[in-house]
Enzyme design. Structure first.
Site, PDB file in Angstrom:
ATOM      1  N   ARG A   1       0.818  -1.218   0.000  1.00  0.00           N
ATOM      2  CA  ARG A   1       0.000   0.000   0.000  1.00  0.00           C
ATOM      3  C   ARG A   1       0.847   1.262   0.000  1.00  0.00           C
ATOM      4  NH1 ARG A   1      -5.073  -1.947   3.900  1.00  0.00           N
ATOM      5  NH2 ARG A   1      -6.288  -2.834   2.191  1.00  0.00           N
TER       6      ARG A   1
ATOM      7  N   LYS B   1     -17.587 -19.266   1.620  1.00  0.00           N
ATOM      8  CA  LYS B   1     -19.029 -19.257   1.884  1.00  0.00           C
ATOM      9  C   LYS B   1     -19.828 -18.417   0.906  1.00  0.00           C
ATOM     10  CE  LYS B   1     -18.641 -20.066   6.853  1.00  0.00           C
ATOM     11  NZ  LYS B   1     -19.023 -19.571   8.208  1.00  0.00           N
TER      12      LYS B   1
ATOM     13  N   GLY C   1      -8.599  -9.778  -0.291  1.00  0.00           N
ATOM     14  CA  GLY C   1      -7.422 -10.287   0.414  1.00  0.00           C
ATOM     15  C   GLY C   1      -6.938 -11.644  -0.045  1.00  0.00           C
TER      16      GLY C   1
ATOM     17  N   GLY D   1     -12.860  -4.656   1.374  1.00  0.00           N
ATOM     18  CA  GLY D   1     -14.286  -4.342   1.443  1.00  0.00           C
ATOM     19  C   GLY D   1     -14.753  -3.413   0.342  1.00  0.00           C
TER      20      GLY D   1
END
Length: 397
Positions: free
Chosen positions: A37, A198, A355, A378
């Site tokens: 980053r 999931k 990620g 996110g």
């Protein structure tokens, strides 16, 4: 990016430039363990400096609960940023008030300053007007270069953009341009790889993609839920049996939108979840009661590669199997390398993020061979889900 103000139109010389960056970095023993980053924001920081702006960095770190605490201080990060810039970076022990103002006033044109963690003030996450005013008092111009924090309507990500003349930094610009090319104005056909454990964590994502892509390739543990929804046995595999109706609804919606769902046709199964556990390949109709599906099989990989050969654009979020355990990284590695080769040949635009995705592409050795790999988690997911990102909307022209 025509709808956004970029650095191309900013007069920076002699100006105090508040730059929101993402320095929420992994640390161990006070040292940064992954500087990706930092590397991403260097073009923005150097450009502002070279154009004579005073570069004042705003960032959050961790999740401090009750104001300042040493464990969540950005002080060690200032040294890491300086190391990568090759230039000194001053540090102020607050992001507002007299301490911050004094540090800003000492800056000469082109110099760098990192202010302390914005989340040490409770007003940051509440987008508090008084905190916004206190931050704005330190700058003349606001630049947002933190796409990964743009899904939050916080004081330093949205509030400041409405208080000062606001621009997108080069990382923000690259991110939004890449995602727009992938989903908003894509070259078709568009394929999406969605993997991970999931279905429940990616319901909105799957729902949005069935309306936007031509091929939806489902891998990882979530593929087991779709296989079970089709009446197939999945043994002891990770599977959300309470979401079988939801999976069937997604399959129906995809068919209505002429989106072809691609599921595994064979699988690598083992009877225990560990690296190098004895394993073999079976068709998805022949998974035993004691089997765990830990990766997609070679026929599934061949089918995915055939689809990618037809596609012009690929969006990737999530691995095909338990890629962190050998040999259950084979499908992810194979497809990633194939997509990278097509990208290199100019046949496929590839955009990836999240990620596990970044880790998986690094593991396959191809992260630098994709068109664009997002460091956002996110925010990347919410963009794929079709949500409005407050930090992006605030810098629209």
């Amino acid at each position: 990016m025509s709808a956004f103000r970029t650095l191309d139109s900013a007069d920076l010389k002699g100006k105090r430039v508040l730059v929101r960056v993402d320095l929420n970095l992994p640390m161990d023993g006070g040292k940064v363990t992954d500087a990706t980053r930092i590397e991403r924001i260097l073009p923005t920081l150097n450009e502002i400096s070279q154009k004579g702006g005073k570069v004042i960095l705003l960032a959050h770190f961790g999740r401090p609960k009750n104001g300042p605490d040493e464990a969540n201080s950005l002080r060690p990060v200032a040294a890491a940023v300086a190391q990568h810039l090759g230039k000194p970076v001053a540090f102020a022990t607050d992001c507002i008030g007299p301490v911050a103002a004094e540090a800003v006033n000492k800056l000469k044109d082109g110099e760098f300053l990192l202010l302390e963690n914005t989340r040490f003030h409770k007003g940051e996450e509440k987008n508090d007007p008084s905190l916004i005013d206190a931050m704005a008092a330190l700058g003349d111009i606001y630049v947002n270069d933190a796409f990964s924090a743009a899904h939050r309507a916080h004081a330093s990500t949205e509030g400041l953009a409405k208080k000062l003349p606001a621009y997108a930094g080069r990382t923000m610009q690259a991110e939004v341009e890449a995602l727009s090319k992938a989903l908003e104005i894509p070259v078709r056909p568009v394929a999406a790889v969605v993997g991970g454990a999931k279905v429940s964590t990616k319901l909105e994502l799957l729902g949005n993609l069935t309306k936007k892509v031509d091929f939806l390739i489902i891998g990882g543990g979530m593929a087991n839920t779709f296989l079970a929804a089709q009446g197939k046995k999945v043994g002891k595999s990770l599977c959300e049996h309470d979401l079988l109706d939801t999976a069937r609804e997604i399959l129906k919606t995809a068919a209505e939108n002429k989106c072809r769902i691609v599921l595994p046709v064979d699988a690598v199964v083992a009877q225990e979840f560990r690296a190098h556990a004895p394993s073999h390949v079976v068709g998805v109709d022949h998974v035993g009661d004691a089997d765990m599906i830990l990766d997609a099989g070679p026929k599934s990989v061949a089918e995915v590669e055939k689809v990618l050969g037809e596609a012009k654009t690929l969006v990737w979020n999530g691995p095909f199997g338990a890629f962190e355990l050998e040999p259950f990284d084979a499908a992810t590695n194979a497809v990633a390398k194939f997509a990278a080769r097509l990208t290199g040949e100019g046949k496929l635009l590839t955009v990836a993020g999240g990620g596990d995705t970044v880790a998986a592409l690094n593991h396959a050795g191809v992260a630098d061979k994709f068109t664009y790999v997002s460091t956002a988690g996110g925010a990347f997911l919410e963009w794929l889900e079709g949500k409005v990102l407050p930090g992006v909307e605030a810098i629209r022209a």
